[in-house]
Design an enzyme around this catalytic site. Structure first.
Site, PDB file in Angstrom:
ATOM      1  N   HIS A 186       0.857  -0.656  -0.112  1.00  0.00           N
ATOM      2  CA  HIS A 186      -0.266   0.014  -0.250  1.00  0.00           C
ATOM      3  C   HIS A 186       1.151   1.350  -0.067  1.00  0.00           C
ATOM      4  O   HIS A 186       2.056   1.341   0.822  1.00  0.00           O
ATOM      5  CB  HIS A 186      -0.875   0.175   0.878  1.00  0.00           C
ATOM      6  CG  HIS A 186      -2.278   0.957   1.328  1.00  0.00           C
ATOM      7  ND1 HIS A 186      -1.830   2.620   1.411  1.00  0.00           N
ATOM      8  CD2 HIS A 186      -3.482   0.424   1.160  1.00  0.00           C
ATOM      9  CE1 HIS A 186      -3.000   3.334   1.451  1.00  0.00           C
ATOM     10  NE2 HIS A 186      -3.876   1.532   1.356  1.00  0.00           N
ATOM     11  N   ASP A 198      -7.557  -5.790   0.549  1.00  0.00           N
ATOM     12  CA  ASP A 198      -8.386  -6.360  -0.956  1.00  0.00           C
ATOM     13  C   ASP A 198      -7.836  -7.826  -1.186  1.00  0.00           C
ATOM     14  O   ASP A 198      -8.141  -8.057  -1.303  1.00  0.00           O
ATOM     15  CB  ASP A 198      -7.208  -5.913  -2.406  1.00  0.00           C
ATOM     16  CG  ASP A 198      -8.363  -4.547  -3.142  1.00  0.00           C
ATOM     17  OD1 ASP A 198      -9.343  -4.843  -2.144  1.00  0.00           O
ATOM     18  OD2 ASP A 198      -7.785  -3.904  -3.681  1.00  0.00           O
TER      19      ASP A 198
HETATM   20  N1  ACO Z   1       4.296  -8.067  -4.301  1.00  0.00           N
HETATM   21  C1  ACO Z   1       5.386  -7.429  -4.191  1.00  0.00           C
HETATM   22  N2  ACO Z   1       6.015  -6.858  -4.253  1.00  0.00           N
HETATM   23  C2  ACO Z   1       5.719  -5.148  -3.904  1.00  0.00           C
HETATM   24  C3  ACO Z   1       4.143  -5.344  -4.293  1.00  0.00           C
HETATM   25  C4  ACO Z   1       3.483  -6.378  -3.697  1.00  0.00           C
HETATM   26  N3  ACO Z   1       2.218  -6.687  -3.435  1.00  0.00           N
HETATM   27  N4  ACO Z   1       4.471  -3.850  -4.086  1.00  0.00           N
HETATM   28  C5  ACO Z   1       5.325  -2.986  -3.892  1.00  0.00           C
HETATM   29  N5  ACO Z   1       5.909  -4.109  -3.901  1.00  0.00           N
HETATM   30  C6  ACO Z   1       7.218  -4.002  -3.855  1.00  0.00           C
HETATM   31  C7  ACO Z   1       8.016  -3.052  -5.192  1.00  0.00           C
HETATM   32  O1  ACO Z   1       8.472  -4.625  -5.660  1.00  0.00           O
HETATM   33  C8  ACO Z   1       9.127  -2.133  -4.661  1.00  0.00           C
HETATM   34  O2  ACO Z   1      10.752  -2.844  -4.599  1.00  0.00           O
HETATM   35  P1  ACO Z   1      11.992  -2.604  -4.645  1.00  0.00           P
HETATM   36  O3  ACO Z   1      11.839  -1.475  -4.069  1.00  0.00           O
HETATM   37  O4  ACO Z   1      12.420  -3.061  -4.592  1.00  0.00           O
HETATM   38  O5  ACO Z   1      11.562  -1.937  -6.462  1.00  0.00           O
HETATM   39  C9  ACO Z   1       8.328  -1.502  -3.216  1.00  0.00           C
HETATM   40  O6  ACO Z   1       7.010  -2.622  -3.339  1.00  0.00           O
HETATM   41  C10 ACO Z   1       7.669  -0.887  -3.341  1.00  0.00           C
HETATM   42  O7  ACO Z   1       6.510  -0.781  -4.802  1.00  0.00           O
HETATM   43  P2  ACO Z   1       5.739   1.130  -5.557  1.00  0.00           P
HETATM   44  O8  ACO Z   1       5.178   0.283  -6.677  1.00  0.00           O
HETATM   45  O9  ACO Z   1       7.148   1.990  -5.297  1.00  0.00           O
HETATM   46  O10 ACO Z   1       5.047   1.216  -3.947  1.00  0.00           O
HETATM   47  P3  ACO Z   1       3.785   1.641  -4.455  1.00  0.00           P
HETATM   48  O11 ACO Z   1       3.368   2.344  -2.943  1.00  0.00           O
HETATM   49  O12 ACO Z   1       4.012   2.599  -5.442  1.00  0.00           O
HETATM   50  O13 ACO Z   1       3.042   0.967  -4.930  1.00  0.00           O
HETATM   51  C11 ACO Z   1       0.602  -0.678  -5.194  1.00  0.00           C
HETATM   52  C12 ACO Z   1       1.755   0.630  -3.607  1.00  0.00           C
HETATM   53  C13 ACO Z   1       0.206  -0.965  -6.077  1.00  0.00           C
HETATM   54  C14 ACO Z   1      -0.555  -0.865  -4.195  1.00  0.00           C
HETATM   55  C15 ACO Z   1       1.528  -1.560  -5.051  1.00  0.00           C
HETATM   56  O14 ACO Z   1       2.058  -2.040  -3.421  1.00  0.00           O
HETATM   57  C16 ACO Z   1       0.952  -2.828  -5.518  1.00  0.00           C
HETATM   58  O15 ACO Z   1       1.086  -2.726  -7.122  1.00  0.00           O
HETATM   59  N6  ACO Z   1       0.272  -4.150  -5.297  1.00  0.00           N
HETATM   60  C17 ACO Z   1      -0.527  -5.012  -5.443  1.00  0.00           C
HETATM   61  C18 ACO Z   1      -2.244  -4.241  -5.955  1.00  0.00           C
HETATM   62  C19 ACO Z   1      -2.874  -4.628  -5.238  1.00  0.00           C
HETATM   63  O16 ACO Z   1      -2.524  -5.534  -4.204  1.00  0.00           O
HETATM   64  N7  ACO Z   1      -3.309  -3.179  -5.144  1.00  0.00           N
HETATM   65  C20 ACO Z   1      -4.401  -2.652  -4.302  1.00  0.00           C
HETATM   66  C21 ACO Z   1      -3.997  -2.002  -3.091  1.00  0.00           C
HETATM   67  S1  ACO Z   1      -5.014  -1.729  -1.749  1.00  0.00           S
HETATM   68  C22 ACO Z   1      -5.944  -0.289  -2.691  1.00  0.00           C
HETATM   69  O17 ACO Z   1      -5.902   0.066  -3.947  1.00  0.00           O
HETATM   70  C23 ACO Z   1      -7.812  -0.523  -2.578  1.00  0.00           C
END
Ligand code: ACO
Length: 377
Positions: free
Chosen positions: A260, A314
């Protein structure tokens, strides 16, 4: 004046708001200052929607009026049903919802957002009718007639009734109502921001909600709940969770339902949803998906907790909806019919001091390029 570029506007405030607050370090979510756990324990979705929209818990008479207004506006005009019947039955329910909400706006005059009375009735119609649209599509697409709302049923009871034409177990309605509370609002997320950008042009609220629905649909936002259940089905049994999680991490892919932008601890909504799973399973038997989910969470924790990545809202919601026999492509529409109250609360708040959103950019292209005629390229 030069600005730092913040990809995804991470950490950049887009509004001043009193609607809700998230403490991502402590895992606290409050609607109008009240913790979401307390609202789940003591309030209802309809009362929570009122709190979000108008800033206070309603008095008894205000609640009765609000509840009656919603109940009296749950029906859909037959033309909306006819319009839905023209859509392809394989159409995603989020696309249908977006189309129906956009169409809804054409049926109701008084789109002047400077008129507080109009705005109230628009909010009533949107909160009241989204569940009717979702339930109608769930039936129409398989060739059944839509079931009209039943006035003596509460908000969540009525939704479950419209899906199946059978009045639900009271426990199901209570649990579903809590799910709606948990999804009703969440500060400046992608769909709320999208809605506010549209609202800032003084577009009508049907257009605001239709645009927010488009943003919610994506798998990085509300669409993740659908993908979580697909993932848990693919994993199949708890013993396979480790292999799956490790292969995802190795391939640098994301685990759906994890992570998140704001929470660096477990999403408090995921914790409440797990408790709701327990209540539901005590009454109706367990779900194999839940056992897989718990193991995925445990294994994923070994790899991702160091980065502050934990289950989000989720991760466990779909397991509840699945147990209630709802198909995965309805999960995001269920999210939307709860979140509409949060979107509208932000819309009403912004109208009080509106300013057109028109951000800047950092131009990274060329200047003064000559135009080369087609036959010389
Ligand atoms: N699984 C594995 N690794 C992850 C995940 C995940 N679900 N989420 C983030 N990371 C990692 C990224 O790969 C990144 O790693 P790195 O620094 O080694 O490159 C680091 O965590 C940061 O990730 P970002 O994409 O910069 O973080 P951001 O804040 O943009 O991501 C997001 C938030 C888009 C929700 C992300 O966690 C994701 O894609 N989750 C999966 C989709 C999901 O569950 N969405 C629902 C969110 S809740 C909602 O909207 C209702």
């Amino acid at each position: 004046m030069p600005h730092d570029f913040m990809p995804g506007l991470a950490g950049v405030p887009a509004a001043k708001s009193a609607v809700s607050d998230v403490d991502g370090e402590r895992g606290v979510l409050e609607y109008r200052g009240i913790r979401v756990e307390e609202l789940c324990a003591r309030s209802s979705y309809l009362e929570t929607a009122y709190l979000l929209l108008f800033g206070v818990l309603p008095s008894l008479s205000a609640y009765q009026k609000w509840s009656e207004d919603i109940t009296h506006h749950r029906r859909l005009k037959f033309s909306i049903i006819d319009l839905m019947k023209c859509l392809p039955e394989q159409g995603h329910p989020m696309d249908v919802l977006q189309a129906a909400v956009a169409a809804l706006g054409m049926f109701y005059p008084g789109r002047n957002v400077r008129d507080a009375e109009n705005n109230y009735w628009s909010a009533v119609r949107l909160v009241a009718k989204l569940p009717t649209i979702v339930a109608a599509w769930a039936r129409l697409r398989r060739g059944d007639e839509a079931v009209p709302p039943k006035d003596d049923l509460g908000f969540s009871e009525n939704f479950l009734y419209m899906l199946t034409e059978t009045e639900p177990l009271p426990l199901w309605a209570e649990i579903f109502d809590d799910c709606l509370i948990l999804h009703a609002e969440h500060t400046m997320n992608a769909s709320t921001f999208t809605g506010l950008v549209t609202a800032s042009t003084l577009a009508d609220p049907y257009t605001v909600v239709a645009s927010a629905l488009g943003a919610l649909k994506g798998p990085l936002h509300g669409g993740a709940n659908e993908e979580v259940v697909e993932m848990l089905r693919e994993i199949g049994r708890p013993e396979s969770a480790r292999g799956y999680v490790e292969s995802k991490i190795r391939a640098k892919q994301r685990l759906m339902g994890f992570g998140h932008r704001v929470y660096k601890v477990k999403d408090p909504r995921a914790t409440v949803l797990q408790k709701l799973c327990s209540s539901l399973f005590q009454a109706c038997g367990s779900s194999p998906l839940y056992d897989v989910a718990v193991e995925v969470e445990r294994v994923a924790g070994e790899f991702l907790s160091g980065k502050g990545i934990y289950p989000n809202v989720d991760f466990y919601s779909g397991i509840i909806y699945d147990k209630m026999n709802m198909s995965p492509d309805l999960f995001t529409p269920l999210f939307a019919m709860a979140r509409v109250s949060g979107w509208l609360a932000h819309w009403l708040e912004q109208l009080r001091e509106n300013k057109l959103f028109r951000p800047d950019q950092i131009y990274a292209g060329e200047h003064n390029r000559p135009y080369v005629p087609l036959d010389q390229r």
